[in-house]
Design an enzyme around this catalytic site. Structure first.
Site, PDB file in Angstrom:
ATOM      1  N   LYS A   1     -15.897  -7.570   3.671  1.00 40.90           N
ATOM      2  CA  LYS A   1     -14.931  -8.129   4.329  1.00 40.90           C
ATOM      3  C   LYS A   1     -15.020  -7.856   5.748  1.00 40.90           C
ATOM      4  CE  LYS A   1     -11.657  -7.021   0.634  1.00 40.90           C
ATOM      5  NZ  LYS A   1     -10.387  -6.457   0.521  1.00 40.90           N
TER       6      LYS A   1
ATOM      7  N   SER B   1      -2.702  -7.969   2.408  1.00 39.77           N
ATOM      8  CA  SER B   1      -3.152  -7.856   3.905  1.00 39.77           C
ATOM      9  C   SER B   1      -3.521  -9.175   4.360  1.00 39.77           C
ATOM     10  CB  SER B   1      -4.268  -6.834   4.179  1.00 39.77           C
ATOM     11  OG  SER B   1      -4.019  -5.578   3.792  1.00 39.77           O
TER      12      SER B   1
ATOM     13  N   HIS C   1       0.683  -1.163   0.045  1.00 38.52           N
ATOM     14  CA  HIS C   1      -0.044  -0.065   0.203  1.00 38.52           C
ATOM     15  C   HIS C   1       0.933   1.268  -0.078  1.00 38.52           C
ATOM     16  CE1 HIS C   1      -3.133  -2.732   2.327  1.00 38.52           C
ATOM     17  NE2 HIS C   1      -3.790  -2.245   1.177  1.00 38.52           N
TER      18      HIS C   1
ATOM     19  N   ARG D   1      -2.147  -5.881  -8.685  1.00 35.41           N
ATOM     20  CA  ARG D   1      -1.175  -6.910  -8.178  1.00 35.41           C
ATOM     21  C   ARG D   1      -0.858  -7.987  -9.257  1.00 35.41           C
ATOM     22  NH1 ARG D   1      -3.241  -7.192  -2.418  1.00 35.41           N
ATOM     23  NH2 ARG D   1      -4.984  -6.681  -3.447  1.00 35.41           N
TER      24      ARG D   1
HETATM   25  P1  ADP Z   1      -6.591  -5.991   0.056  1.00 32.96           P
HETATM   26  O1  ADP Z   1      -6.818  -6.030  -1.385  1.00 32.96           O
HETATM   27  O2  ADP Z   1      -5.203  -6.461   0.390  1.00 32.96           O
HETATM   28  O3  ADP Z   1      -7.579  -6.060   1.170  1.00 32.96           O
HETATM   29  P2  ADP Z   1      -7.019  -3.172   0.170  1.00 32.96           P
HETATM   30  O4  ADP Z   1      -8.603  -3.352  -0.134  1.00 32.96           O
HETATM   31  O5  ADP Z   1      -6.685  -2.384   1.531  1.00 32.96           O
HETATM   32  O6  ADP Z   1      -6.092  -4.497   0.152  1.00 32.96           O
HETATM   33  O7  ADP Z   1      -6.430  -2.525  -0.981  1.00 32.96           O
HETATM   34  C1  ADP Z   1      -6.320  -1.260  -1.451  1.00 32.96           C
HETATM   35  C2  ADP Z   1      -5.871  -1.005  -2.570  1.00 32.96           C
HETATM   36  O8  ADP Z   1      -4.471  -1.245  -2.382  1.00 32.96           O
HETATM   37  C3  ADP Z   1      -6.469  -1.733  -3.698  1.00 32.96           C
HETATM   38  O9  ADP Z   1      -6.358  -1.073  -5.233  1.00 32.96           O
HETATM   39  C4  ADP Z   1      -5.293  -2.962  -3.729  1.00 32.96           C
HETATM   40  O10 ADP Z   1      -5.013  -3.628  -5.089  1.00 32.96           O
HETATM   41  C5  ADP Z   1      -4.087  -2.037  -3.563  1.00 32.96           C
HETATM   42  N1  ADP Z   1      -2.853  -2.881  -2.877  1.00 32.96           N
HETATM   43  C6  ADP Z   1      -2.806  -3.722  -2.063  1.00 32.96           C
HETATM   44  N2  ADP Z   1      -1.679  -4.412  -1.708  1.00 32.96           N
HETATM   45  C7  ADP Z   1      -1.063  -4.029  -2.811  1.00 32.96           C
HETATM   46  C8  ADP Z   1       0.489  -4.441  -3.332  1.00 32.96           C
HETATM   47  N3  ADP Z   1       1.038  -5.190  -2.663  1.00 32.96           N
HETATM   48  N4  ADP Z   1       0.774  -3.904  -4.554  1.00 32.96           N
HETATM   49  C9  ADP Z   1      -0.070  -2.875  -4.972  1.00 32.96           C
HETATM   50  N5  ADP Z   1      -1.154  -2.649  -4.783  1.00 32.96           N
HETATM   51  C10 ADP Z   1      -1.683  -2.914  -3.588  1.00 32.96           C
END
Ligand code: ADP
Length: 162
Positions: A43, A130, A19, A92
């Protein structure tokens, strides 16, 4: 002026270096980035919004160009309410693409003034989510390469004392 603000929404349960990488790169393009913690996604979260905020604030280390907020309800309504137009999302893998494509298309149809920009994950973080972080931490594995120190600490407190 207003176009220089972007919203980076997500569950951030908890925030990872993946993030933070997207955030840092977003700040190269936008003057201000608002990290918006979604409060009502289906979620189930491990951390409360307050706990997520604490970890994010520690990670951004006083950077004045980053604001941390949370929202209930639709992202499009939140974005409209604060007068922003751009949303940043990270990609990703192909598996992210399908969901993100649907969401971005739906959001644009709900609010044509809003657009989503996507940033490709960095090679170091493409496998970091996460969810996997929580799985590793729950079994006592080290996640220090993937999350800030406070996040690692809070994960241990939450997951290992059960
Ligand atoms: P998750 O999908 O892990 O629950 P979030 O909903 O918090 O994470 O993700 C918020 C944004 O950050 C989304 O667009 C997700 O694709 C992006 N994101 C999460 N982890 C990464 C990563 N390792 N590299 C790039 N983008 C990421």
């Amino acid at each position: 002026m207003i176009k220089r603000i972007a919203v980076y929404p997500g569950s951030f349960d908890p925030i990872t270096y993946g993030h933070l990488d997207i955030l840092t790169r977003g700040l190269e393009i936008f003057e201000k980035v608002i990290i918006a913690i979604a409060n009502n996604i289906e979620k189930r979260s491990l951390f409360s919004v307050e706990e997520k905020k604490e970890m994010i604030l520690e990670a951004i280390n006083g950077n004045k160009n980053v604001l941390v907020d949370s929202f209930d309800g639709l992202l499009v309504d939140y974005v409209k309410r604060i007068g922003a137009h751009i949303v940043i999302r990270g990609l990703r893998a192909m598996s992210d693409f399908e969901y993100e494509f649907q969401m971005a298309s739906m959001n644009r149809s709900l609010n044509p003034d809003m657009d989503t920009i996507f940033m490709m994950t960095s090679k170091d973080y493409f496998f970091v989510s996460s969810r996997t972080i929580k799985e590793v931490a729950a079994f006592g594995g080290s996640v220090s390469e993937f999350v800030p120190p406070l996040v690692e600490k809070r994960l241990k407190e939450k997951l290992l004392k059960r």
